[in-house]
Design a protein around this motif. Structure first.
Motif, PDB file in Angstrom:
ATOM      1  N   PHE A  44      17.794   4.121  -4.628  1.00 22.63           N
ATOM      2  CA  PHE A  44      17.071   3.300  -3.669  1.00 22.63           C
ATOM      3  C   PHE A  44      17.483   1.837  -3.791  1.00 22.63           C
ATOM      4  CE2 PHE A  44      13.979   6.693  -2.833  1.00 22.63           C
ATOM      5  CZ  PHE A  44      13.745   6.479  -1.490  1.00 22.63           C
ATOM      6  N   ALA A  45      17.604   1.371  -5.018  1.00 21.45           N
ATOM      7  CA  ALA A  45      17.976  -0.030  -5.233  1.00 21.45           C
ATOM      8  C   ALA A  45      19.370  -0.308  -4.692  1.00 21.45           C
ATOM      9  CB  ALA A  45      17.906  -0.357  -6.727  1.00 21.45           C
ATOM     10  N   PHE A  46      20.314   0.587  -4.938  1.00 25.19           N
ATOM     11  CA  PHE A  46      21.685   0.386  -4.480  1.00 25.19           C
ATOM     12  C   PHE A  46      21.774   0.358  -2.961  1.00 25.19           C
ATOM     13  CE2 PHE A  46      25.618   2.328  -2.890  1.00 25.19           C
ATOM     14  CZ  PHE A  46      26.533   1.364  -3.310  1.00 25.19           C
ATOM     15  N   HIS A  47      21.193   1.371  -2.314  1.00 27.59           N
ATOM     16  CA  HIS A  47      21.323   1.451  -0.865  1.00 27.59           C
ATOM     17  C   HIS A  47      20.492   0.365  -0.176  1.00 27.59           C
ATOM     18  CE1 HIS A  47      23.817   4.960  -0.912  1.00 27.59           C
ATOM     19  NE2 HIS A  47      22.961   5.606  -1.650  1.00 27.59           N
ATOM     20  N   GLY A  48      19.451  -0.132  -0.843  1.00 24.22           N
ATOM     21  CA  GLY A  48      18.703  -1.234  -0.283  1.00 24.22           C
ATOM     22  C   GLY A  48      19.493  -2.525  -0.279  1.00 24.22           C
ATOM     23  N   LEU A  49      20.425  -2.672  -1.224  1.00 21.38           N
ATOM     24  CA  LEU A  49      21.231  -3.881  -1.325  1.00 21.38           C
ATOM     25  C   LEU A  49      22.563  -3.771  -0.594  1.00 21.38           C
ATOM     26  CD1 LEU A  49      20.653  -4.673  -5.110  1.00 21.38           C
ATOM     27  CD2 LEU A  49      19.663  -5.895  -3.171  1.00 21.38           C
ATOM     28  N   ALA A  50      23.080  -2.549  -0.440  1.00 26.69           N
ATOM     29  CA  ALA A  50      24.431  -2.370   0.097  1.00 26.69           C
ATOM     30  C   ALA A  50      24.522  -2.644   1.596  1.00 26.69           C
ATOM     31  CB  ALA A  50      24.922  -0.952  -0.199  1.00 26.69           C
ATOM     32  N   HIS A  51      23.436  -2.406   2.357  1.00 18.37           N
ATOM     33  CA  HIS A  51      23.409  -2.675   3.803  1.00 18.37           C
ATOM     34  C   HIS A  51      24.507  -1.916   4.554  1.00 18.37           C
ATOM     35  CE1 HIS A  51      20.356  -5.808   3.420  1.00 18.37           C
ATOM     36  NE2 HIS A  51      21.030  -6.258   2.390  1.00 18.37           N
ATOM     37  N   HIS A  52      24.762  -0.680   4.163  1.00 20.88           N
ATOM     38  CA  HIS A  52      25.727   0.128   4.903  1.00 20.88           C
ATOM     39  C   HIS A  52      25.132   0.618   6.226  1.00 20.88           C
ATOM     40  CE1 HIS A  52      28.706   0.135   1.780  1.00 20.88           C
ATOM     41  NE2 HIS A  52      27.882   0.665   0.905  1.00 20.88           N
ATOM     42  N   GLY A  53      23.848   0.692   6.312  1.00 17.81           N
ATOM     43  CA  GLY A  53      23.176   1.183   7.505  1.00 17.81           C
ATOM     44  C   GLY A  53      21.690   1.077   7.292  1.00 17.81           C
ATOM     45  N   GLU A  54      20.948   1.570   8.238  1.00 13.52           N
ATOM     46  CA  GLU A  54      19.495   1.548   8.141  1.00 13.52           C
ATOM     47  C   GLU A  54      19.029   2.767   7.351  1.00 13.52           C
ATOM     48  OE1 GLU A  54      17.530  -0.750   9.139  1.00 13.52           O
ATOM     49  OE2 GLU A  54      18.678  -1.955  10.551  1.00 13.52           O
ATOM     50  N   VAL A  55      18.524   2.547   6.170  1.00  8.71           N
ATOM     51  CA  VAL A  55      17.988   3.627   5.345  1.00  8.71           C
ATOM     52  C   VAL A  55      16.468   3.520   5.381  1.00  8.71           C
ATOM     53  CG1 VAL A  55      17.922   4.704   3.071  1.00  8.71           C
ATOM     54  CG2 VAL A  55      20.025   3.597   3.874  1.00  8.71           C
ATOM     55  N   ILE A  56      15.825   4.520   5.963  1.00  9.77           N
ATOM     56  CA  ILE A  56      14.369   4.514   6.110  1.00  9.77           C
ATOM     57  C   ILE A  56      13.784   5.476   5.078  1.00  9.77           C
ATOM     58  CG2 ILE A  56      12.449   4.939   7.672  1.00  9.77           C
ATOM     59  CD1 ILE A  56      14.398   4.459   9.983  1.00  9.77           C
ATOM     60  N   PRO A  57      13.198   4.945   4.002  1.00  7.41           N
ATOM     61  CA  PRO A  57      12.645   5.824   2.976  1.00  7.41           C
ATOM     62  C   PRO A  57      11.324   6.446   3.417  1.00  7.41           C
ATOM     63  CG  PRO A  57      12.401   3.521   2.334  1.00  7.41           C
ATOM     64  CD  PRO A  57      13.033   3.533   3.687  1.00  7.41           C
ATOM     65  N   VAL A  58      11.220   7.750   3.273  1.00  5.88           N
ATOM     66  CA  VAL A  58       9.987   8.476   3.589  1.00  5.88           C
ATOM     67  C   VAL A  58       9.523   9.114   2.286  1.00  5.88           C
ATOM     68  CG1 VAL A  58       8.915  10.262   4.998  1.00  5.88           C
ATOM     69  CG2 VAL A  58      10.801   8.903   5.930  1.00  5.88           C
ATOM     70  N   ILE A  59       8.486   8.533   1.695  1.00  7.59           N
ATOM     71  CA  ILE A  59       8.028   8.955   0.372  1.00  7.59           C
ATOM     72  C   ILE A  59       6.597   9.452   0.462  1.00  7.59           C
ATOM     73  CG2 ILE A  59       7.836   8.293  -2.059  1.00  7.59           C
ATOM     74  CD1 ILE A  59      10.626   7.923  -0.931  1.00  7.59           C
ATOM     75  N   PRO A  60       6.387  10.774   0.501  1.00  9.28           N
ATOM     76  CA  PRO A  60       5.012  11.275   0.552  1.00  9.28           C
ATOM     77  C   PRO A  60       4.216  10.833  -0.682  1.00  9.28           C
ATOM     78  CG  PRO A  60       6.585  13.013   1.061  1.00  9.28           C
ATOM     79  CD  PRO A  60       7.375  11.859   0.530  1.00  9.28           C
ATOM     80  N   ARG A  61       2.982  10.446  -0.456  1.00 13.82           N
ATOM     81  CA  ARG A  61       2.104  10.037  -1.559  1.00 13.82           C
ATOM     82  C   ARG A  61       1.029  11.106  -1.721  1.00 13.82           C
ATOM     83  NH1 ARG A  61       4.172   5.561   0.765  1.00 13.82           N
ATOM     84  NH2 ARG A  61       4.790   3.859  -0.605  1.00 13.82           N
ATOM     85  N   PHE A  62       1.241  11.937  -2.688  1.00  8.77           N
ATOM     86  CA  PHE A  62       0.331  13.065  -2.884  1.00  8.77           C
ATOM     87  C   PHE A  62      -0.901  12.630  -3.679  1.00  8.77           C
ATOM     88  CE2 PHE A  62       4.644  14.920  -2.636  1.00  8.77           C
ATOM     89  CZ  PHE A  62       4.469  15.678  -1.482  1.00  8.77           C
ATOM     90  N   GLY A  63      -2.067  12.915  -3.123  1.00 12.60           N
ATOM     91  CA  GLY A  63      -3.306  12.604  -3.822  1.00 12.60           C
ATOM     92  C   GLY A  63      -3.630  13.632  -4.890  1.00 12.60           C
ATOM     93  N   GLU A  64      -2.925  14.747  -4.860  1.00 16.96           N
ATOM     94  CA  GLU A  64      -3.116  15.797  -5.861  1.00 16.96           C
ATOM     95  C   GLU A  64      -1.835  15.958  -6.664  1.00 16.96           C
ATOM     96  OE1 GLU A  64      -4.272  19.436  -3.998  1.00 16.96           O
ATOM     97  OE2 GLU A  64      -5.640  18.439  -2.583  1.00 16.96           O
ATOM     98  N   ARG A  65      -1.987  16.379  -7.891  1.00 21.97           N
ATOM     99  CA  ARG A  65      -0.805  16.651  -8.707  1.00 21.97           C
ATOM    100  C   ARG A  65      -0.129  17.915  -8.197  1.00 21.97           C
ATOM    101  NH1 ARG A  65       1.451  15.360 -13.569  1.00 21.97           N
ATOM    102  NH2 ARG A  65       2.567  17.014 -14.658  1.00 21.97           N
ATOM    103  N   ILE A  66       1.167  17.825  -7.956  1.00 22.40           N
ATOM    104  CA  ILE A  66       1.941  18.974  -7.478  1.00 22.40           C
ATOM    105  C   ILE A  66       2.863  19.422  -8.595  1.00 22.40           C
ATOM    106  CG2 ILE A  66       3.468  19.858  -5.687  1.00 22.40           C
ATOM    107  CD1 ILE A  66       0.841  18.841  -4.579  1.00 22.40           C
ATOM    108  N   ARG A  67       2.618  20.617  -9.098  1.00 23.37           N
ATOM    109  CA  ARG A  67       3.477  21.158 -10.144  1.00 23.37           C
ATOM    110  C   ARG A  67       4.651  21.907  -9.524  1.00 23.37           C
ATOM    111  NH1 ARG A  67      -1.774  21.437 -11.957  1.00 23.37           N
ATOM    112  NH2 ARG A  67      -2.164  20.497 -14.007  1.00 23.37           N
ATOM    113  N   LEU A  68       5.589  22.268 -10.381  1.00 30.33           N
ATOM    114  CA  LEU A  68       6.827  22.874  -9.894  1.00 30.33           C
ATOM    115  C   LEU A  68       6.601  24.124  -9.060  1.00 30.33           C
ATOM    116  CD1 LEU A  68       9.048  22.515 -13.088  1.00 30.33           C
ATOM    117  CD2 LEU A  68       9.357  21.307 -10.923  1.00 30.33           C
ATOM    118  N   PHE A  69       5.557  24.893  -9.383  1.00 26.68           N
ATOM    119  CA  PHE A  69       5.373  26.181  -8.722  1.00 26.68           C
ATOM    120  C   PHE A  69       4.062  26.253  -7.942  1.00 26.68           C
ATOM    121  CE2 PHE A  69       7.686  26.855 -12.763  1.00 26.68           C
ATOM    122  CZ  PHE A  69       8.931  27.127 -12.228  1.00 26.68           C
TER     123      PHE A  69
END
Length: 310
Positions: A239-264
């Motif tokens: 995220f840090a690299f692509h935020g600084l590189a400006h190769h294009g518009e990178v739109i981060p979509v980061i779900p914020r889970f209110g519950e703990r999500i385990r692997l399974f």
């Protein structure tokens, strides 16, 4: 060489067209949030020019590119990301790890049997190849011997997905086209760079932090804890690299889970999909303005730090 006459007007400048990519990073069952994201894009009438998937995200990248319904993809993930499918221990591998000189140890090592997972992937994708995708599809893995990122874009989709989810220690490396491959997250858990190389200049990137183990009581949990530490640090660096590189518009979509999500936690897939939809909706005002504007290059948005796992 053709010379332009001084009396002729200079050729008109043609600004680059918008090429929209979706990148789905690693995240196991959390990657089902991509179905909610895709639901929003479809509702908004936004098409994709290419899709990139990594690790668990490769499953949803493949199903989306091949035109599977969201219900079909959700059902597939509910069957693949279960303890029953992924938790069967490979006792022979454990014995070889304990007695390597006596029984022989090889690089094709995994603590868990992949028999059910492979069967599920092959049942889902059958003989489909990348050529069957309605949207150009790219799946990433990592070369076991060199550590290099490997981008798979031809041949069997099932084989590519299996290679991309070869979690170290858990599943054995998988061979594709003569290269022994492991999980794509080992080289880049959110392969935005692949989309950039393929000419995308508007990149919707869905990433996830890996959960840390609350208790380390087995070799498997120890391996997952080490993987989470590495994945999360690589994700932040990406995220840090692509935020600084400006190769294009990178739109981060980061779900914020209110519950703990385990692997399974497959029972939480409907909730995960809803959170993915909500996260995409938050970014839609910016994406609408971006796509409605002139195709001329624009400044990248301020990068958003990944949300911490709950």
């Amino acid at each position: 060489m053709t010379l332009t006459s001084p009396t002729q007007p200079p050729p008109a400048y043609a600004p680059p067209q918008r090429r929209v990519a979706l990148v789905i990073g690693s995240g196991s069952v959390k990657c089902a949030a991509a179905l909610g994201l895709w639901r929003v894009l479809q509702r908004e009438g936004i098409g994709l020019d290419l899709i990139v998937g990594c690790s668990g995200g490769s499953l949803y990248a493949a199903t989306t590119a091949l035109g599977f319904t969201a219900e079909h993809a959700a059902d597939l993930s509910a069957r693949l990301f279960t303890r029953e499918a992924t938790g069967q221990r490979d006792r022979a591998a454990l014995l070889r790890a304990a007695f390597p000189r006596l029984l022989g140890f090889s690089e094709r090592f995994g603590l868990r049997s992949d028999r059910r997972v492979v069967a599920g992937i092959r049942e889902a994708f059958g003989e489909r190849t990348f050529a069957d995708a309605t949207v150009p599809l790219y799946i990433t893995a990592t070369d076991f011997h060199t550590g290099e990122q490997v981008v798979l874009s031809r041949g069997s989709v099932a084989e590519a997905v299996r290679a991309s989810i070869a979690i170290p220690f858990a599943f054995a490396p998988h061979e594709v086209d003569g290269r022994l491959l492991i999980d794509g997250f080992m080289s880049d858990p959110l392969p935005v760079g692949v989309a950039i190389k393929e000419g995308a200049n508007v990149i919707v990137a869905m990433g996830f932090e890996s959960p840390y183990q609350t208790r380390v009581t087995s070799v498997g949990r120890f391996a997952f804890q080490m993987s989470s530490i590495m994945t999360n640090n690589l994700l932040r660096a990406s995220f840090a690299f692509h935020g600084l590189a400006h190769h294009g518009e990178v739109i981060p979509v980061i779900p914020r889970f209110g519950e703990r999500i385990r692997l399974f936690d497959t029972a939480k897939i409907p909730y995960i999909i809803d959170e993915g939809e909500r996260a995409m909706e938050e970014q839609m005002p910016y994406l609408r303005r971006l796509l409605a504007a002139s195709p001329a290059p624009a400044a990248s948005p301020v990068p958003v730090a990944p949300a911490a796992a709950v």
